[in-house]
Structure formats: C-alpha cells, structure tokens
Scaffold this active site. Structure first.
Site, short mmCIF file in Angstrom:
data_model
loop_
_atom_site.label_atom_id
_atom_site.label_comp_id
_atom_site.label_asym_id
_atom_site.label_seq_id
_atom_site.Cartn_x
_atom_site.Cartn_y
_atom_site.Cartn_z
CG HIS A 249 -5.43 -2.66 -0.03
ND1 HIS A 249 -4.67 -2.20 -1.08
CD2 HIS A 249 -4.95 -2.03 1.08
CE1 HIS A 249 -3.80 -1.32 -0.63
NE2 HIS A 249 -3.93 -1.21 0.68
CB SER B 72 -0.96 -0.05 1.20
OG SER B 72 -1.97 0.91 1.08
#
Length: 420
Positions: free
Chosen positions: A398, A255
C-alpha cells in the site's frame, strides 16, 4: 456489547473461498427496475438518480452555502528557479470564507522551468498527507502549522511539523513529473479539514454550519466530501491560471485520498482524468464482497469520513442500495484509472478490478471501450491497461511509487494524445 478492535481484526476475511455470494446492483436499471436504454436515459435520469443515492447514503450533501462559495485566490509567492532551476514554484492561498479565522487551502504549484509565454501545460492535481513542506526540501515553502496525523515519515512531533519534516514525502516525485512535461499542484488535505473525529469545528464543515447547528445532519457531508469540495476549489484556481491547461487536469488520490478523488471526480466534470490508487473499501473496491476492509471498520475507526446515514450499513453491506462500481460509472465517459497492489489485501485488489469491470456497461453505453479486460491480471510492473477504464496491478504494498507515477503519466499521455 460493541466488538473490540481485536475482535474486528479477527473478522476480516482474506480467504477467497469465504467471500460468499453477492448480487451487484445494475447501474443501467432505474430505481423502479426499468432499464436504461440510451445515453440520454443515463445522462438525464439515471446518473442524477444514482449520484443522489451516493450523496444521501454515503458521502453526504453539501450545504447550500458551501455550494455557493466563490473562492478568493491569492498568489503569495513565485520562484522562477525552484528545484535548482528545474521548475517554477508558485504558492497560492485559496480563501473560502470571509472570516479571517476561516481555513485557507495552501496550494503548491510546480511548473516546468522556462515556459514560453502563453503555453499551458497539462497538470496533475492531488491532495497530500503530510503538508506541502514535505513535498520538497525548499525553505520557500512555509512549514504547516496544522495538525498532522501519526505515521508521518519524519519530523512531526506531537502532531506538529518541525524543520526535519521538509522533503520527507516520497509520494509525489515532482522532478520526474516535470521532466515529462506536466505541472504538479498539491495541497495538504488537513488545510481543508484535519483528519480526526474532533476536527470539524476547525475545518470547512465547521465554517458552513447553520446558526445553532453543532454538527452536520445525517445526510450532510462527511470529511471525504469536504476534502473533495476542497479539490474543486483548487480546480477553481487552476482553471484561471494562465499557464495551466484546464482541459487536461488529472486528479490523483491514494488510499483515503483515492476515495476522495473518486467522489470529487463524480461531482466535478472539470477533472479530465481521475486516478484511484489503492483506495479500497469506500473507494474503488466492492463493498458487498466480503474481503479485506469493511464498512464496519470505516465507520468505527473513521466515523468522520462519511455521512451519518452510512452508519446504517455497518455490518450490513448487503443492504447497500449501490456499490462502488456505480461510483466509478458516475465518472463516465471520462477516463478513470484504478491502481491496485498485490500485498495490499486490506484494500482488496481483486474487488477493485471487479468494480472497474462492473462499471464497463455504462462506459460502453456512452460510446467508449470500457475496461477491455476480461480476467484479473497477474501483478506486473508493466501491467497498465489503457482503456477508458484503466487498471494497473503491481507487486508491492500500500503505497505510491515512482513506477505508479510513470503509469499515471503513460495513461494521461495515451488519453490526451501526447506524443513523446
């Protein structure tokens, strides 16, 4: 009048038919339009030109005082029987300033147990989100006293860790990594600078302000550049460690820390492999492609991440004089692995693949095989491609999974010719 968060969320596009047309800048063309014709052209002229552009317009340049730092590394603890005898654990404080109040980077290192004297092991280095005490439930790891952001998995109260936070981070499966013969080194990114807009004064950027300066200039480093700088200071220690193979250090980030890993990889050639996991906008995904997160969101929600000059491209991605395929290309010819997740539309998995593909001409110019894929693959757990530019597209959200780590290690095994 500024758009509200609700207005911005309505503007996010997840429809491929609405992506529109865009033109990617050619990494193999100099700023004056003339072509890059040889590896020497790239290394001597085009690469420095392009790196300077990213530095001045996106990430920000380091102050000279930060560039000159020689960190002082102090081993504060060693345990030969960590993780129930599966590992040796080492704690290292990396001091980057002489002021006792200056932040120290607390590096946690796990090595395979019972290493023979003189043996050096390949190592994965990564920053972590929730501090070192969350990596493993071991009382020998001090509880962090730094600010910890919202979204922590457990045991964080009013942005401070409690004993319940120990071992709560699943993103670094230390025992699985050690079992493959790798060492793990990690530090909390908040040791370098906490991740909120008012944190600069307590982090390394505040440490290197000039007399009378209250904030970085518009072309000076944002938080991502500061975190990347901190990774290089961790590498300073690993390079000197007697049991780490400093020629085989793989840098991984997820990320926002995937964005960080890419920029650290651009600036520090000591990282032999760079891995970007779900890094999205401002990381591995194309910015000019209208899909998922946008520059506007980055600059509005996280104004401290990038340099002040990057604000000029809010709502104007077409005005960018570069795109993220060129950042990937700046790592060439070292291997880079881009990992995408099917449900992580915010990070634009297809845009990550297209950026990896568009970096390929530079890798090929430098004599490597590049990506080696012509079409975006369907998501599959075993979809790892092992070109010098690697790509993995998996089902799921994610996150960082154990299967992702298996892929990272398979990729490193391949490029380092490690036979199991």
């Amino acid at each position: 009048m500024a758009a509200t968060a609700e207005d911005r969320s309505r503007e996010i596009n997840y429809d491929e038919s609405k992506v529109g047309t865009y033109v990617l800048p050619d990494p193999l063309a100099f700023a004056d339009g003339t072509p890059v014709k040889s590896p020497e052209d790239w290394t001597a002229r085009r690469r420095p030109e392009l790196a300077k552009l990213f530095e001045s317009q996106m990430f920000g340049r380091l102050p000279e005082a930060a560039r000159a730092v020689k960190p002082r590394c102090v081993v504060t603890s060693e345990a030969k029987d960590a993780l129930s005898g599966k590992a040796a654990r080492r704690l290292v404080d990396i001091h980057v300033g002489d002021d006792p109040a200056a932040p120290a980077i607390h590096l946690l290192v796990y090595l395979p147990a019972n290493l023979e004297p003189g043996r050096r092991v390949p190592t994965f280095l990564c920053l972590n989100f929730w501090a070192n005490h969350a990596i493993a439930d071991e009382p020998g790891i001090p509880l962090s006293t730094r600010w910890i952001g919202s979204g922590a998995p457990a045991g964080v109260v009013d942005n401070r860790a409690t004993e319940k936070a120990r071992g709560s981070d699943h993103m670094i499966p230390v025992e699985r990594i050690l079992a493959r013969g790798y060492a793990v080194a990690t530090a909390y990114y908040g040791d370098i600078e906490e991740d909120h807009a008012g944190a600069m004064k307590n982090g390394v950027r505040g440490l290197f302000l000039r007399p009378g300066q209250v904030e970085p200039a518009a072309d000076e480093w944002g938080a991502i550049a500061a975190w990347a700088w901190g990774l290089s200071r961790a590498m300073d220690y690993l390079e000197a460690a007697p049991d780490v193979d400093a020629r085989r250090v793989a840098l991984m980030g997820h990320s926002r820390l995937g964005k960080t890993a890419l920029w650290a990889g651009v600036n520090d050639p000591r990282f032999a492999i760079v891995i970007s996991n779900n890094s999205g906008e401002g990381g591995a995904a194309l910015s000019k492609r209208n899909y998922g997160e946008t520059i506007e969101h980055l600059n509005t929600s996280f104004p401290h991440w990038f340099c002040g000059n990057y604000k000029a491209y809010t709502g104007r991605p077409d005005a960018l004089p570069f795109d993220q395929h060129e950042e990937i290309a700046l790592i060439a010819p070292r291997p880079v692995l881009v990992v995408s997740a099917e449900e992580d539309r915010w990070a634009d998995p297809k845009g990550e693949f297209l950026a990896a593909k568009a970096a390929e001409p530079v890798y090929k110019l430098l004599g490597t095989d590049g990506l080696g894929l012509d079409t975006w693959p369907t998501p599959a757990i075993d979809s790892l491609s092992r070109g010098t530019i690697g790509y993995r597209y998996r089902p799921g959200k994610h996150d960082v999974t154990v299967d992702d780590w298996v892929a990272y290690m398979d990729f490193a095994d391949h490029h380092w010719n490690i036979r199991r």
